[in-house]
Design an enzyme around this catalytic site. Structure first.
Site, short mmCIF file in Angstrom:
data_model
loop_
_atom_site.label_atom_id
_atom_site.label_comp_id
_atom_site.label_asym_id
_atom_site.label_seq_id
_atom_site.Cartn_x
_atom_site.Cartn_y
_atom_site.Cartn_z
N CYS A 81 0.84 -1.20 0.00
CA CYS A 81 0.00 0.00 0.00
C CYS A 81 0.88 1.26 0.00
O CYS A 81 1.61 1.49 -0.96
CB CYS A 81 -0.99 -0.02 1.16
SG CYS A 81 -2.35 1.16 0.96
N HIS A 186 -3.71 -4.88 -0.26
CA HIS A 186 -3.31 -5.42 1.04
C HIS A 186 -3.36 -6.95 0.98
O HIS A 186 -4.44 -7.54 1.11
CB HIS A 186 -4.25 -4.92 2.14
CG HIS A 186 -4.06 -3.49 2.50
ND1 HIS A 186 -3.17 -3.09 3.46
CD2 HIS A 186 -4.64 -2.37 2.02
CE1 HIS A 186 -3.20 -1.77 3.56
NE2 HIS A 186 -4.08 -1.31 2.69
N GLU A 188 -2.47 -9.04 3.19
CA GLU A 188 -2.88 -9.57 4.49
C GLU A 188 -4.39 -9.55 4.68
O GLU A 188 -4.93 -10.21 5.57
CB GLU A 188 -2.19 -8.80 5.63
CG GLU A 188 -2.74 -7.42 5.94
CD GLU A 188 -2.28 -6.31 5.01
OE1 GLU A 188 -2.59 -5.14 5.29
OE2 GLU A 188 -1.62 -6.61 3.98
#
Length: 204
Positions: A81, A186, A188
């Site tokens: 990001c 992202h 994650e």
């Protein structure tokens, strides 16, 4: 394996750490630039404005440590990001600010092409792979990842673009130069595809 997640005061570091641990990585969040000397991989996360991100990197002593780890020690680095955007030469957010200059380019505001496109770009969107970069091994073309951003990385050399996403025209959603990787989304928060990308990075 010793993965260092850089803490420069910006970003949800805990979620990145938990995702890496689920990928069987030994990792630690660090606010000490000297820890990079013992790292095998570096994660540069981040949420917020480009100018403030670079200000914190300089104030906390990360600038030289990151560049030495990448260029002198050939250490794999993944920017996530804002962390991807900071890889650029310069960013427009918060006033023109010099970046880490790891991948040539400039970070600019997204420009909507239709009334349906809103800024920030938030939610799930597809990536289209450019070439066969190993960070996307076993990830099908057109896979969805989770985005939250208002700016995009305008890359100088098209060869550094390894994935694009159709929004506000088209933007670079993943970049690479040697041992340096960056993703605008992202991983994650991107479930199976995101975790596969993290596993691929850890193999670098």
């Amino acid at each position: 394996m010793n993965v260092i997640i850089i803490d420069y005061g910006m970003g949800n570091l805990g979620s990145v750490q938990r995702a890496l641990e689920q990928c069987s990585a030994r990792c630690a969040i660090s606010s000490n630039p000297e820890d990079l000397t013992n790292a095998t991989h570096i994660i540069l996360p981040g949420v917020g404005a480009f100018s403030e991100g670079m200000n914190q990197i300089h104030q906390r002593g990360w600038f030289t440590a990151i560049r030495e780890a990448v260029f002198q020690n050939s250490m794999p680095l993944l920017g996530i990001c804002l962390g991807m955007q900071l890889l650029a030469d310069i960013g427009d957010e918060g006033g023109k600010t010099s970046g880490l200059s790891l991948i040539p380019g400039e970070v600019c505001l997204l420009q909507p092409q239709s009334p349906k496109e809103r800024i920030p770009h938030v939610g799930w969107n597809e990536i289209v792979k450019s070439g066969t970069n190993p960070i996307f091994n076993d990830i099908p073309d057109g896979s969805d990842f989770y985005f939250v951003h208002s700016y995009h990385f305008k890359v100088v050399n098209p060869q550094n673009i390894i994935a694009t996403t159709a929004y506000c025209g088209e933007f670079s959603s993943a970049v690479s130069a040697g041992n340096v990787f960056g993703v605008q989304f992202h991983p994650e928060k991107s479930q199976r595809s995101g975790f596969q990308l993290l596993r691929n990075f850890l193999k670098q």
